[in-house]
Write an enzyme that holds these catalytic residues in place. Structure first.
Site, PDB file in Angstrom:
ATOM      1  N   ASP A  68      -4.862   2.195  -2.395  1.00  0.00           N
ATOM      2  CA  ASP A  68      -3.926   3.004  -1.391  1.00  0.00           C
ATOM      3  C   ASP A  68      -4.543   3.124   0.056  1.00  0.00           C
ATOM      4  OD1 ASP A  68      -2.069   5.115  -0.363  1.00  0.00           O
ATOM      5  OD2 ASP A  68      -1.590   5.106  -2.414  1.00  0.00           O
ATOM      6  N   HIS A  86      -1.650   9.529   2.394  1.00  0.00           N
ATOM      7  CA  HIS A  86      -0.925   9.105   1.338  1.00  0.00           C
ATOM      8  C   HIS A  86      -1.785   9.025   0.114  1.00  0.00           C
ATOM      9  CE1 HIS A  86       1.549   5.892  -1.206  1.00  0.00           C
ATOM     10  NE2 HIS A  86       2.537   6.589  -0.435  1.00  0.00           N
ATOM     11  N   ASN A 105      11.409   2.295  -2.450  1.00  0.00           N
ATOM     12  CA  ASN A 105      12.233   3.520  -2.014  1.00  0.00           C
ATOM     13  C   ASN A 105      13.223   2.514  -1.161  1.00  0.00           C
ATOM     14  OD1 ASN A 105      10.313   5.009  -2.829  1.00  0.00           O
ATOM     15  ND2 ASN A 105      10.046   6.056  -0.789  1.00  0.00           N
ATOM     16  N   SER A 141       6.301   6.867  -4.373  1.00  0.00           N
ATOM     17  CA  SER A 141       4.856   6.747  -4.195  1.00  0.00           C
ATOM     18  C   SER A 141       4.541   8.152  -4.935  1.00  0.00           C
ATOM     19  CB  SER A 141       4.841   6.979  -2.947  1.00  0.00           C
ATOM     20  OG  SER A 141       4.597   5.651  -2.107  1.00  0.00           O
TER      21      SER A 141
END
Length: 319
Positions: free
Chosen positions: A49, A86, A177, A244
């Site tokens: 990430d 994130h 998404n 996520s």
């Protein structure tokens, strides 16, 4: 391989200085019911990430190391600090540790290997992801968690994923998404739609499919992905939405399942066997399999549903 991959788009709903609660998503998948058996101790989860706030009070004792593969900090491999937020949020959902304050993750005693493959802008090159997967393999991760995706099917990325799975690593990916709320249309993001990965779609806390969740025939399961509270930058907390946020629920769940199932069977289960153990712990929600796969990850499957899962497990094992 100059194509770019990005953090799965997500929405930051709010930030908070301090909290004290078990996040609703962690409760919804029944993780606290498993903690009397295991909290994931001994499991190593590689989080590919944007890095991690390694000084966060809920994470600092869970992070065992990591590496930076991005252009942040002049590409210094030893600095895997998160400047985006994130990665810290994802890490917290997996394994935020028990404190007097803060949040708790699905597997609060699992170890986190921070593999920074997306920069401060949430963007990365496929080459960085591939190197990150190879690093996770070298470090003998039990689980790789990737809440990222791109529009291009890069063969080298697929090969890296296949190698990880062949080595017995469970590879968990956010489905993406780009969804339009219509299960009859397909939306693909890579690596989330590779057959070898465990592709995770999102539902809200009322168990309705998220409007944004990708639908395709490689979705394996769903987990909470809306209004998810977790750790954030500078020791803070934030509520985010996106697939996520759904994927790390499953990564944490697999850390619990792997410890529990290996103990029950008295041996180390293979990757396909552990996948079957995950699917055994899903509850169909009545939506198209393209939206929910086998259903919601639910770590304590009610006895009266056992018959439904028996057949699905046979199907999985037969693959």
């Amino acid at each position: 391989m100059k194509h770019h991959v990005r953090v799965i788009p997500h929405t930051v709903i709010q930030q908070e200085e301090s909290v004290k609660e078990v996040p609703k998503g962690v409760e919804l998948i029944q993780a606290p019911e498993i903690w009397k058996e295991t909290k994931g101790k001994g499991m190593k989860v590689a989080v590919l990430d944007t890095g991690c706030d390694t000084n966060h009070p809920d994470l600092k004792e869970r992070v065992i190391g990591g590496r930076n593969f991005t252009d942040d900090d002049k590409s210094n491999p030893d600095i895997y600090t998160d400047y985006n937020g994130h990665g810290t949020h994802v890490a917290g959902t997996i394994a935020a540790q028990e404190n007097d304050a803060g949040v708790i993750g699905v597997a609060p005693e699992a170890d986190l290997l921070i593999v920074k493959v997306l920069n401060k802008n949430g963007s990365g090159q496929y080459e960085w992801i591939i190197k990150g997967i190879q690093y996770a393999i070298e470090e003998k991760a039990d689980i790789i968690s990737m809440s990222l995706g791109g529009p291009v099917d890069v063969p080298e990325l697929h090969d890296a994923v296949k190698t990880a799975v062949e080595k017995g690593i469970l590879v968990v990916c956010a489905a993406g998404n780009e969804g339009d709320g219509d299960h009859s249309t397909d939306e693909f993001a890579y690596p989330g739609c590779y057959n070898e990965v465990i592709s995770v779609g999102a539902v809200n806390l009322e168990l309705d499919p998220s409007e944004f969740t990708n639908s395709h025939n490689e979705v394996d399961c769903v987990a909470p992905g809306e209004g998810i509270l977790s750790t954030y930058l500078n020791g803070k907390y934030a509520t985010l939405s996106g697939t996520s946020m759904a994927a790390p629920h499953v990564s944490g769940a697999l850390a619990l399942i792997k410890v529990y199932a290996n103990r029950q069977f008295g041996r180390d289960l293979t990757e396909p066997e552990l996948y079957a153990q995950l699917i055994r712990r899903t509850v169909p929600l009545g939506n198209s399999p393209k939206l929910e796969g086998n259903g919601l990850v639910y770590l304590t499957v009610p006895d009266h549903l056992a018959g439904i899962f028996e057949q699905s497990v046979k199907n999985v094992v037969a693959i």
